[in-house]
Design an enzyme around this catalytic site. Structure first.
Site, PDB file in Angstrom:
ATOM      1  N   ASP A   1     -65.098 -35.423  -4.979  1.00  0.00           N
ATOM      2  CA  ASP A   1     -65.435 -36.868  -4.784  1.00  0.00           C
ATOM      3  C   ASP A   1     -64.542 -37.812  -5.371  1.00  0.00           C
ATOM      4  O   ASP A   1     -64.418 -38.308  -6.461  1.00  0.00           O
ATOM      5  CB  ASP A   1     -67.039 -36.996  -5.610  1.00  0.00           C
ATOM      6  CG  ASP A   1     -67.694 -38.491  -5.332  1.00  0.00           C
ATOM      7  OD1 ASP A   1     -67.135 -39.118  -4.287  1.00  0.00           O
ATOM      8  OD2 ASP A   1     -68.139 -38.726  -6.352  1.00  0.00           O
TER       9      ASP A   1
ATOM     10  N   ASP B   1     -64.142 -42.876   0.497  1.00  0.00           N
ATOM     11  CA  ASP B   1     -65.057 -41.999  -0.425  1.00  0.00           C
ATOM     12  C   ASP B   1     -65.256 -40.529   0.278  1.00  0.00           C
ATOM     13  O   ASP B   1     -65.920 -40.777   1.328  1.00  0.00           O
ATOM     14  CB  ASP B   1     -66.244 -42.576  -0.766  1.00  0.00           C
ATOM     15  CG  ASP B   1     -67.265 -42.030  -1.552  1.00  0.00           C
ATOM     16  OD1 ASP B   1     -66.865 -40.906  -1.919  1.00  0.00           O
ATOM     17  OD2 ASP B   1     -68.234 -42.515  -2.260  1.00  0.00           O
TER      18      ASP B   1
END
Ligand SMILES: *[C@@H]1O[C@H](CO)[C@@H](O)[C@H](O)[C@H]1NC(C)=O
Ligand SMILES: *[C@@H]1O[C@H](CO)[C@@H](O)[C@H](O)[C@H]1NC(C)=O
Ligand SMILES: *[C@@H]1O[C@H](CO)[C@@H](O)[C@H](O)[C@H]1NC(C)=O
Ligand SMILES: *[C@@H]1O[C@H](CO)[C@@H](O)[C@H](O)[C@H]1NC(C)=O
Ligand SMILES: *[C@@H]1O[C@H](CO)[C@@H](O)[C@H](O)[C@H]1NC(C)=O
Ligand SMILES: *[C@@H]1O[C@H](CO)[C@@H](O)[C@H](O)[C@H]1NC(C)=O
Length: 412
Positions: free
Chosen positions: A83, A292
């Site tokens: 992440d 992201d």
């Protein structure tokens, strides 16, 4: 001294979006960390110069990319969401007060000889704004995400072991991580936690950079439906630079919030139609998007989203699906062939990144293709993991440069 922290939350958040919220849980007294420092003996050692590049395999699973890492002594393999939109590294640990179901055994810190607790007086505890003292003097943490996922537990330090391109085993000690004892959210049973790869202090990148020759890394995410057993590799530090023919680069925009990797998107082309980011050409706000890897779609401010949506609809020579409520407001098409177009281009400042249908449409079911874009009322968008797939993307946190190189990540 009593400290209070502002809630820094300005990003769009959707179900299945992993983006960070700072939780303001309580105020607490900070205690000077002076003579406690010995506690955090740096176990990290420098790599020898011919050791190759440190890597970690990364597997696609249900819209996320799971990084495979070894932690503890003896080593335990974990698979956790890679992440770039958050910082904390955490895994579900024994004892679990309230964990989601996972297939593999939980990590047991008591069975690892290299695990150490972080005391709540330690400076390390307060690198995370939400580190608080438990009655046992341990460092309890709470870390929340934009889709309301939440992990609570205890901060500790552990050895993370990588393998290098030359086959060398590279253990890096003293890595701060969260042992999650109370974890909730939309997680599936393959996900054992989250590996925060953001730019903040407690991220994996910030913690290992100095040992590996610099704060930089590269990723090559395989497309959505790639078999779990066909991983790509993330590379860290020296040797992870993205170079050679066809590389395009854009500045990483430095903002007060160090976690997200902000870039500037000037506009998006659908076929030959150029759609400028809100504000018009030459007048966009710097850092209006962030990358992201924990968010699947591209998320655009509504105004630009509506123009992209309308233009794609205009160019695809098929009738959009309107009779399937499970697809919601998405723009979807039924076709037995793969969609052959339209080609799109993300025009970042200094870098045009071509996007083929495999990066912009997802097949939620057989024979159905949906535009993998959604919208937000925020004026900052998200460049999600579908669009990042099949690009080797280099993040250089020191030179503040992001580089893209088209690549078949399944053959990496
Ligand atoms: C787990 O976290 C939830 C949400 O913060 C909280 O309400 C609950 O009391 C916690 N449970 C335990 C056992 O710590
Ligand atoms: C960490 O703290 C817990 C609770 O205080 C304790 O049970 C455990 O033994 C400690 N672990 C280590 C390695 O010190
Ligand atoms: C600290 O964390 C442990 C384990 O999650 C939990 O049982 C305890 O209630 C927490 N204490 C505080 C003060 O948050
Ligand atoms: C650029 O954007 C700012 C803020 O949105 C606006 O005030 C200004 O008029 C714009 N300038 C041009 C040339 O469009
Ligand atoms: C559609 O694309 C997938 C993934 O690239 C490929 O495996 C498949 O063979 C293609 N199908 C057709 C009908 O072209
Ligand atoms: C997203 O776009 C739709 C359709 O244009 C609109 O109705 C909705 O309000 C937008 N949502 C947000 C959060 O801006």
């Amino acid at each position: 001294m009593t400290m209070a922290y502002p809630i820094v939350f300005q990003y769009p958040c959707f179900v299945s979006t992993i983006c960070l919220i700072m939780f303001l849980l309580s105020q607490f007294s900070t205690i000077e960390a002076n003579n406690i420092e010995g506690f955090s003996v740096k176990l990290i050692r420098k790599m020898s110069s011919n050791a190759g590049t440190v890597q970690a395999p990364t597997h696609a699973y249900l819209g996320q990319h799971l990084m495979e890492l070894s932690i503890g002594t003896p080593r335990k393999t974990i698979y956790a969401i890679a992440d770039t939109g958050s910082d904390l590294i955490w895994v579900q640990c024994v004892p679990c007060d309230k964990c989601y179901k996972q297939l593999n055994p939980l990590f047991d810190p008591l069975k690892s000889s290299t695990y150490t607790n972080i005391s709540c007086q330690s400076e390390l505890c307060h690198r995370l704004d939400t580190g608080v003292c438990s009655p046992e003097n341990r460092c309890n943490y709470t870390y929340g995400y934009g889709d309301n996922a939440l992990t609570q537990g205890v901060l500790g330090q552990e050895t993370v072991t990588f393998t290098s391109t030359t086959g060398q085993v590279v253990p890096l000690g003293g890595i701060i991580f969260g042992c999650g004892h109370n974890d909730t959210g939309n997680f599936n049973d393959h996900e054992m936690g989250i590996i925060g790869l953001g730019g903040g202090q407690v991220s994996l990148i910030s913690q290992i950079g100095d040992s590996l020759g610099g704060k930089r890394f590269s990723q090559c995410l395989v497309p959505f439906h790639t078999d779990f057993n066909v991983p790509s590799r993330m590379s860290f530090g020296k040797g992870s630079e993205v170079t050679g023919e066809g590389v395009v680069s854009t500045p990483l925009v430095v903002k007060q919030d160090k976690t997200p990797y902000f870039v500037t998107l000037l506009g998006i082309s659908v076929g030959n139609t150029y759609l400028a980011f809100n504000g018009g050409e030459g007048n966009v706000t710097k850092g209006n998007m962030f990358l992201d890897s924990g968010t699947p779609p591209i998320i655009l401010p509504t105004e630009l989203y509506e123009r992209v949506f309308a233009e794609v609809k205009r160019q695809v020579p098929l009738k959009p699906i309107t009779d399937d409520p499970t697809l919601g407001p998405q723009l979807c098409y039924r076709t037995l062939e793969n969609l052959s177009g339209p080609m799109m281009t993300a025009h970042f400042e200094g870098a045009d990144v071509a996007l083929a249908p495999i990066q912009t449409f997802i097949p939620p079911k057989n024979g159905v293709f949906c535009l993998a874009f959604t919208n937000t009322s925020s004026d900052v968008g998200v460049y999600g993991n579908f669009a990042q797939s099949n690009y080797l993307i280099g993040f250089d946190l020191e030179a503040h440069v992001l580089s893209f190189k088209l690549n078949d990540c399944t053959k990496q």
